[in-house]
Design a protein around this motif. Sequence first.
Motif, PDB file in Angstrom:
ATOM      1  N   CYS A  56      14.486  -1.473 -33.569  1.00 12.17           N
ATOM      2  CA  CYS A  56      14.386  -0.243 -32.772  1.00 12.17           C
ATOM      3  C   CYS A  56      13.103   0.507 -33.104  1.00 12.17           C
ATOM      4  CB  CYS A  56      15.602   0.650 -32.999  1.00 12.17           C
ATOM      5  SG  CYS A  56      17.052   0.120 -32.063  1.00 12.17           S
ATOM      6  N   VAL A 106      14.327   8.836 -20.117  1.00  8.60           N
ATOM      7  CA  VAL A 106      15.054   7.650 -20.548  1.00  8.60           C
ATOM      8  C   VAL A 106      16.363   7.607 -19.776  1.00  8.60           C
ATOM      9  CG1 VAL A 106      16.288   6.585 -22.466  1.00  8.60           C
ATOM     10  CG2 VAL A 106      14.036   7.571 -22.849  1.00  8.60           C
ATOM     11  N   ILE A 144      16.250   6.002 -28.811  1.00 11.27           N
ATOM     12  CA  ILE A 144      15.809   7.367 -28.489  1.00 11.27           C
ATOM     13  C   ILE A 144      15.441   8.124 -29.766  1.00 11.27           C
ATOM     14  CG2 ILE A 144      16.585   9.608 -27.600  1.00 11.27           C
ATOM     15  CD1 ILE A 144      18.281   7.863 -25.544  1.00 11.27           C
ATOM     16  N   ILE A 169       6.663   1.114 -27.180  1.00 11.45           N
ATOM     17  CA  ILE A 169       6.828   2.019 -26.031  1.00 11.45           C
ATOM     18  C   ILE A 169       5.812   3.148 -26.107  1.00 11.45           C
ATOM     19  CG2 ILE A 169       8.412   3.672 -24.949  1.00 11.45           C
ATOM     20  CD1 ILE A 169      10.683   1.626 -25.908  1.00 11.45           C
ATOM     21  N   VAL A 170       5.643   3.743 -27.278  1.00 14.98           N
ATOM     22  CA  VAL A 170       4.652   4.811 -27.460  1.00 14.98           C
ATOM     23  C   VAL A 170       3.259   4.301 -27.095  1.00 14.98           C
ATOM     24  CG1 VAL A 170       3.480   6.235 -29.199  1.00 14.98           C
ATOM     25  CG2 VAL A 170       5.976   6.154 -29.130  1.00 14.98           C
ATOM     26  N   LEU A 221      12.164   6.778 -30.865  1.00 16.52           N
ATOM     27  CA  LEU A 221      11.094   7.334 -30.026  1.00 16.52           C
ATOM     28  C   LEU A 221      10.721   8.733 -30.506  1.00 16.52           C
ATOM     29  CD1 LEU A 221      12.283   6.199 -26.476  1.00 16.52           C
ATOM     30  CD2 LEU A 221      10.259   5.368 -27.706  1.00 16.52           C
ATOM     31  N   HIS A 222      11.716   9.529 -30.867  1.00 15.88           N
ATOM     32  CA  HIS A 222      11.460  10.875 -31.400  1.00 15.88           C
ATOM     33  C   HIS A 222      10.626  10.788 -32.682  1.00 15.88           C
ATOM     34  CE1 HIS A 222      12.082  14.975 -32.733  1.00 15.88           C
ATOM     35  NE2 HIS A 222      12.482  14.475 -33.888  1.00 15.88           N
ATOM     36  N   ALA A 282      10.096   1.198 -30.447  1.00 14.07           N
ATOM     37  CA  ALA A 282       9.615   2.568 -30.209  1.00 14.07           C
ATOM     38  C   ALA A 282       8.090   2.608 -30.301  1.00 14.07           C
ATOM     39  CB  ALA A 282      10.251   3.540 -31.192  1.00 14.07           C
ATOM     40  N   LEU A 284       7.530  10.872 -29.385  1.00 13.69           N
ATOM     41  CA  LEU A 284       7.882  11.158 -27.991  1.00 13.69           C
ATOM     42  C   LEU A 284       9.074  12.116 -27.931  1.00 13.69           C
ATOM     43  CD1 LEU A 284       7.625   7.728 -26.118  1.00 13.69           C
ATOM     44  CD2 LEU A 284       6.010   9.626 -26.111  1.00 13.69           C
TER      45      LEU A 284
END
Length: 187
Positions: free
Chosen positions: A19, A36, A51, A26-27, A54-55, A23, A59
């Motif tokens: 994960c 999302v 998620i 994706i960034v 990602l944080h 992330a 993001l």
Amino acid sequence: MADSRVRVLFDEKTLAKRCEELAAEIVASAPKDLLVVAVLKGSFMFAADLIRALHRAGLAPQVEFIHLSSYRDATVSSGQVTILRDVESAIEGRDVLLIDDILESGRTLVFAKDLLAARGARQVYTAVLLEKPGKRAVHIEADFVGFRCPDLFVVGYGMDIAHSYRQLPFVGVIDTKSDAPDLFEPS
């Protein structure tokens, strides 16, 4: 199934590490005004972990859910995708990250991606935890793939069989043989 056991394919540590890696990928794609959209029910654990990753990667996406089904209580897709719960947020002009648990036939992911694109998404990225390339019924490649998976019916980490096993913190396969070999490949 009481006499079966679940054999671990991807443990908690492996899932968490992947994960974080996804992330970062994706960034690096530099999404704008990211929304999302997690496909329920199977992706809920993967989506939550991704998620949060990602944080941590910088993001701050908004989060929505869409509930689609092509399986119901079966272990094989019916081929018909049904919307059980739709996205409520505005899509137009936004980048969307569509998260699903498994890319197998591809019907559900194509349906959702086309739906969001038709609603005016600027870009629809797709992220899947597992990819089973051998059963593709439609042409689609996920933008972000956690793991390539053998043609086994997997459970856990949000995925189920007849609404059981979703709570498992790992991805596994119901196995009646204790000497089964490892059958997975990380992406």
